[in-house]
Write a protein that holds these residues in place. Sequence first.
Motif, PDB file in Angstrom:
ATOM      1  N   LEU A 149       1.132  -1.135   0.237  1.00 20.89           N
ATOM      2  CA  LEU A 149      -0.223  -0.109  -0.267  1.00 20.89           C
ATOM      3  C   LEU A 149       0.909   1.090  -0.043  1.00 20.89           C
ATOM      4  O   LEU A 149       0.219   1.970  -0.758  1.00 20.89           O
ATOM      5  CB  LEU A 149      -0.909  -0.105   0.946  1.00 20.89           C
ATOM      6  CG  LEU A 149      -2.211   1.429   1.409  1.00 20.89           C
ATOM      7  CD1 LEU A 149      -2.520   0.946  -0.324  1.00 20.89           C
ATOM      8  CD2 LEU A 149      -2.980   0.526   2.492  1.00 20.89           C
ATOM      9  N   GLU A 150       1.887   1.502   0.759  1.00 25.91           N
ATOM     10  CA  GLU A 150       2.878   2.514   0.695  1.00 25.91           C
ATOM     11  C   GLU A 150       3.663   2.745  -0.576  1.00 25.91           C
ATOM     12  O   GLU A 150       3.730   3.816  -0.810  1.00 25.91           O
ATOM     13  CB  GLU A 150       4.321   2.067   1.699  1.00 25.91           C
ATOM     14  CG  GLU A 150       3.999   2.518   3.154  1.00 25.91           C
ATOM     15  CD  GLU A 150       5.007   1.646   4.497  1.00 25.91           C
ATOM     16  OE1 GLU A 150       4.725   2.837   4.828  1.00 25.91           O
ATOM     17  OE2 GLU A 150       5.497   0.648   3.839  1.00 25.91           O
ATOM     18  N   SER A 151       4.112   1.737  -1.475  1.00 26.96           N
ATOM     19  CA  SER A 151       4.203   1.670  -2.778  1.00 26.96           C
ATOM     20  C   SER A 151       3.605   2.357  -3.557  1.00 26.96           C
ATOM     21  O   SER A 151       3.593   3.748  -3.768  1.00 26.96           O
ATOM     22  CB  SER A 151       4.377  -0.127  -3.146  1.00 26.96           C
ATOM     23  OG  SER A 151       5.491   0.923  -4.727  1.00 26.96           O
ATOM     24  N   ILE A 152       2.448   1.262  -4.052  1.00 29.51           N
ATOM     25  CA  ILE A 152       1.017   2.495  -4.735  1.00 29.51           C
ATOM     26  C   ILE A 152       0.347   3.526  -4.078  1.00 29.51           C
ATOM     27  O   ILE A 152       0.466   4.319  -5.113  1.00 29.51           O
ATOM     28  CB  ILE A 152      -0.032   1.097  -3.992  1.00 29.51           C
ATOM     29  CG1 ILE A 152      -0.088  -0.219  -4.494  1.00 29.51           C
ATOM     30  CG2 ILE A 152      -1.602   1.687  -4.970  1.00 29.51           C
ATOM     31  CD1 ILE A 152      -0.939  -1.099  -4.158  1.00 29.51           C
ATOM     32  N   ALA A 153       0.624   3.688  -3.572  1.00 28.33           N
ATOM     33  CA  ALA A 153      -0.114   5.195  -2.105  1.00 28.33           C
ATOM     34  C   ALA A 153       1.146   6.602  -2.739  1.00 28.33           C
ATOM     35  O   ALA A 153       0.314   7.488  -3.207  1.00 28.33           O
ATOM     36  CB  ALA A 153      -0.107   5.370  -0.849  1.00 28.33           C
ATOM     37  N   VAL A 154       2.404   6.444  -3.101  1.00 27.35           N
ATOM     38  CA  VAL A 154       4.029   6.940  -2.861  1.00 27.35           C
ATOM     39  C   VAL A 154       3.425   7.169  -4.856  1.00 27.35           C
ATOM     40  O   VAL A 154       3.529   8.536  -5.585  1.00 27.35           O
ATOM     41  CB  VAL A 154       4.721   6.975  -2.486  1.00 27.35           C
ATOM     42  CG1 VAL A 154       5.436   7.579  -3.415  1.00 27.35           C
ATOM     43  CG2 VAL A 154       5.272   6.448  -0.842  1.00 27.35           C
ATOM     44  N   ASN A 155       3.519   5.928  -5.200  1.00 24.42           N
ATOM     45  CA  ASN A 155       3.242   6.752  -7.297  1.00 24.42           C
ATOM     46  C   ASN A 155       2.413   7.406  -7.556  1.00 24.42           C
ATOM     47  O   ASN A 155       2.507   7.973  -7.954  1.00 24.42           O
ATOM     48  CB  ASN A 155       3.560   4.917  -7.431  1.00 24.42           C
ATOM     49  CG  ASN A 155       4.858   4.338  -6.967  1.00 24.42           C
ATOM     50  OD1 ASN A 155       5.698   4.756  -7.080  1.00 24.42           O
ATOM     51  ND2 ASN A 155       4.615   2.688  -7.283  1.00 24.42           N
ATOM     52  N   SER A 156       1.165   6.940  -6.439  1.00 29.23           N
ATOM     53  CA  SER A 156       0.041   7.789  -7.392  1.00 29.23           C
ATOM     54  C   SER A 156      -0.372   9.039  -6.379  1.00 29.23           C
ATOM     55  O   SER A 156      -0.409   9.193  -7.427  1.00 29.23           O
ATOM     56  CB  SER A 156      -1.374   6.611  -6.714  1.00 29.23           C
ATOM     57  OG  SER A 156      -0.676   5.617  -7.369  1.00 29.23           O
TER      58      SER A 156
END
Length: 283
Positions: A149-156
Motif C-alpha cells: 500500500l505504501e508503494s501504491i500510495a506514493v507512486n499515485s
Amino acid sequence: MSWKAIALGTVLVIVIAWNAAVYFADRQIAAKRYDGVYDSCHKVWSSRGLYDTKQERNSLTAFRRAFEAGAHGVEVDFSYDADSDRFIIGHGHPRKGPDGRTVYTEKEGGLFTLETLFRELGEEHAFWLDFKNLDHLSSEETQKAIRRLESIAVNSNVHDRLYIEGSNPLRLSLYTDAGFKTLLGTFPLADSNPVASIVLNAYKMIYAVFDITGIAMNYGSVDKPIYGENTRKQLGMIPAFVFHIPDDPSLLQELVHNSHVRVMLVGRDISIDRFAVTACGRE
C-alpha cells in the motif's frame, strides 16, 4: 469479612478503575492534534460511487460518476489478496474456487484494484478505504500489505488522502505507524440505550490507547440515532466519519455544520447524490 463486604469492595474497585480509565482516555483525546485530518467544507462523500445497478457498485464507472457529480471523496470496499499482493476492490466476501484459490468478483470485465483506481482517479480526490479482511491477515501478511500500500500510495501521490477503516485496533494501528490515516470501525448502541455510554467509553479507551486517527460509525435512524446528541458529546473532539445517514435535509444541514463530523455518507445501500450539501461559505 462477610461476602457482602467483599462484593461491595470489589464493585467499588471496579467503578474507581473504570472511571480512572475514562478520565485517562478523555485526557489523551483532548491532548491529541487533529489538524491533519480531512477538514473540508465538502463533507458529503459517495459510498461505493454513483451506480445504476448493484453490480456497478465499487466500479471505476461508479466512482468516476461520483467525482464528476461533485464528490470530493469516495468510500471504497476492498480486500487484500496476499497470494497476488493486490488490493482488490469489492464489497462481497471472496470465495474459494475448485483449485483452492480465492475467487473475487470482477468489475467491468476484470479484477478492479486500488492501484487502478488511484491511477485513474486519484488526483486531488480522497478515499475512505473499508478494509474488509484486515482482521483475517496474519502478521506477516499485514506487513506485506502495508509495504504494498505504501508503494501504491506514493507512486499515485494519494498517501495523505487515504483513510483506512478497520475494527481491529492492533492491526489498524500498524497502518498508522506506517504513516497512514486510520479509522476505528465501531458498533455503538443507540443513543437512547441505557448502557450506550459504557460501550462508547470502551471504544474511547481503545482509541486513546492505540494510535488511530478517527472513528467510523453508523448514524442510525432519525427516530433512533446512534450518533445522537449524547454520543456526540461523549466523543468530544474525535474526528467522526459517519455512514448510513438518513436522507433528511434538516439532519444533513445539522451534521454538515458540526466541526467534529469530518465525512458523511448519506443513505444505506442506495446510490445517492447529496454533494451539494456543504458547509462552504458559512461565516
